[in-house]
Design an enzyme around this catalytic site. Structure first.
Site, PDB file in Angstrom:
ATOM      1  N   GLY A   1       2.270   2.168  10.732  1.00  0.00           N
ATOM      2  CA  GLY A   1       3.180   3.295  10.547  1.00  0.00           C
ATOM      3  C   GLY A   1       3.862   3.753  11.829  1.00  0.00           C
ATOM      4  O   GLY A   1       4.468   4.819  11.872  1.00  0.00           O
TER       5      GLY A   1
ATOM      6  N   GLU B   1      -5.396  -5.200  10.727  1.00  0.00           N
ATOM      7  CA  GLU B   1      -4.370  -4.183  10.925  1.00  0.00           C
ATOM      8  C   GLU B   1      -4.652  -3.429  12.226  1.00  0.00           C
ATOM      9  O   GLU B   1      -5.460  -2.467  12.222  1.00  0.00           O
ATOM     10  CB  GLU B   1      -4.381  -3.184   9.765  1.00  0.00           C
ATOM     11  CG  GLU B   1      -4.142  -3.821   8.419  1.00  0.00           C
ATOM     12  CD  GLU B   1      -3.551  -2.822   7.431  1.00  0.00           C
ATOM     13  OE1 GLU B   1      -2.443  -3.077   6.961  1.00  0.00           O
ATOM     14  OE2 GLU B   1      -4.177  -1.784   7.167  1.00  0.00           O
TER      15      GLU B   1
ATOM     16  N   SER C   1       3.336  -2.273  10.390  1.00  0.00           N
ATOM     17  CA  SER C   1       4.800  -2.249  10.544  1.00  0.00           C
ATOM     18  C   SER C   1       5.466  -3.582  10.221  1.00  0.00           C
ATOM     19  O   SER C   1       6.429  -3.986  10.888  1.00  0.00           O
ATOM     20  CB  SER C   1       5.185  -1.771  11.952  1.00  0.00           C
ATOM     21  OG  SER C   1       4.696  -0.459  12.165  1.00  0.00           O
TER      22      SER C   1
ATOM     23  N   ASN D   1       0.868  -1.180   0.000  1.00  0.00           N
ATOM     24  CA  ASN D   1       0.000   0.000   0.000  1.00  0.00           C
ATOM     25  C   ASN D   1       0.903   1.228   0.000  1.00  0.00           C
ATOM     26  O   ASN D   1       1.474   1.581   1.021  1.00  0.00           O
ATOM     27  CB  ASN D   1      -0.886  -0.037   1.258  1.00  0.00           C
ATOM     28  CG  ASN D   1      -1.742   1.208   1.392  1.00  0.00           C
ATOM     29  OD1 ASN D   1      -1.843   2.014   0.477  1.00  0.00           O
ATOM     30  ND2 ASN D   1      -2.365   1.355   2.562  1.00  0.00           N
TER      31      ASN D   1
HETATM   32  C1  PEP Z   1      -0.812   0.009   6.063  1.00  0.00           C
HETATM   33  O1  PEP Z   1      -0.857   1.180   5.721  1.00  0.00           O
HETATM   34  O2  PEP Z   1      -1.712  -0.759   5.718  1.00  0.00           O
HETATM   35  C2  PEP Z   1       0.317  -0.430   6.863  1.00  0.00           C
HETATM   36  C3  PEP Z   1       0.265  -1.617   7.382  1.00  0.00           C
HETATM   37  O3  PEP Z   1       1.354   0.467   7.013  1.00  0.00           O
HETATM   38  P1  PEP Z   1       2.787   0.152   7.714  1.00  0.00           P
HETATM   39  O4  PEP Z   1       3.292  -1.138   7.141  1.00  0.00           O
HETATM   40  O5  PEP Z   1       3.630   1.326   7.349  1.00  0.00           O
HETATM   41  O6  PEP Z   1       2.523   0.039   9.175  1.00  0.00           O
END
Ligand code: PEP
Length: 255
Positions: free
Chosen positions: A172, A166, A212, A9
């Site tokens: 993030g 998530e 992350s 993403n």
């Molecule tokens: C996301 O935006 O779906 C995500 C998991 O971001 P990150 O890997 O940066 O935590």
């Protein structure tokens, strides 16, 4: 047997040439056939990235789309338009859209139905806030997101979607759910789907983990029995780190 899926993403990042370069790097990385790889650039570069991915096994996804197919909806992009640009997937209900753009489960449900009717596989994101986890509400939160986002769908529809768990506190932030925390939620989700729909659909649905994910933690997360891949934000913006995560999922698929 659920085929692992690793989706990047890219959010509102990268310009046109950077997007095309990153896609090129992933394609040249020779992603192994056992893993499905999806790149989700920003809308305006979907066409450019589509050109790079054309004829390769790497798939294209949108980061969102509106539930109407056309008409007076200034600024909106429809599922039909995503399909026209070659998208096989669309991310729906990402926490940034839920929490920064006030998207509700009802809105996500409307989009999800149109995605399925258009032949685009939705990647439905769900996950709890930190205060909800600390209050012991994780299961209740994801359950209500599932029920609201999948309202009036049947078992056959549900078998076709991808879910991304998530936890919002892990997106993030550099904080990752432990493999055990993630596996617990994925296991609960699969049981919930079996009870709401049927065992066959619950067993077929791929449930990705996101939050992350990086090369250093991917293998351990992906080794969990109910984690079928990853939705990756930050670490998908660099060729090497994304390819390493794909390689980690391949190792798990082979073991
Ligand atoms: C996301 O935006 O779906 C995500 C998991 O971001 P990150 O890997 O940066 O935590």
């Amino acid at each position: 047997m659920r085929r692992p899926l690793i989706a990047g993403n890219w959010k509102m990042n990268l310009n046109r040439s950077e997007s095309m370069g990153l896609a090129q790097g992933i394609v040249q990385g020779n992603c192994p056939g056992g893993v499905e790889v999806v790149l989700c650039p920003t809308f305006v570069y979907l066409d450019a990235v589509s050109g790079v991915l054309d004829g390769t096994s790497v798939k294209l996804g949108g980061q969102d789309a509106y539930h109407e197919s056309n008409g007076a909806f200034t600024g909106a992009i429809s599922m039909v338009m995503l399909a026209d640009l070659g998208c096989d997937y669309v991310i729906l209900g990402h926490s940034e859209r839920r929490h920064k753009m006030n998207e509700t489960n009802a809105m996500i449900n409307a989009k999800l139905k149109v995605a399925l009717a258009t032949g685009i596989t939705p990647i439905l994101c769900i996950g709890e806030l930190l205060e909800e986890r600390e209050a012991g509400q994780t299961q209740a939160v994801v359950e209500s997101q599932i029920d609201g986002s999948l309202a009036s769908l049947n078992a056959e529809h549900v078998a076709q979607i991808v879910i991304a768990y998530e936890p919002v506190w892990a997106i993030g932030t550099g904080k990752t759910a432990t493999p055990e925390q993630a596996q617990d939620v994925h296991d609960d989700l699969r049981k919930l789907l079996a009870s709401r729909y049927n065992a066959t659909s619950a067993a077929a649905v791929r449930i990705l983990y996101g939050g992350s994910v990086k090369p250093s933690n991917a293998a351990e997360l992906l080794s969990q029995p109910d984690i079928d891949g990853a939705l990756v934000g930050g670490a998908s913006l660099q060729t090497d780190s994304f390819l390493e995560i794909i390689a980690a999922s391949t190792a798990e698929a082979a073991s």
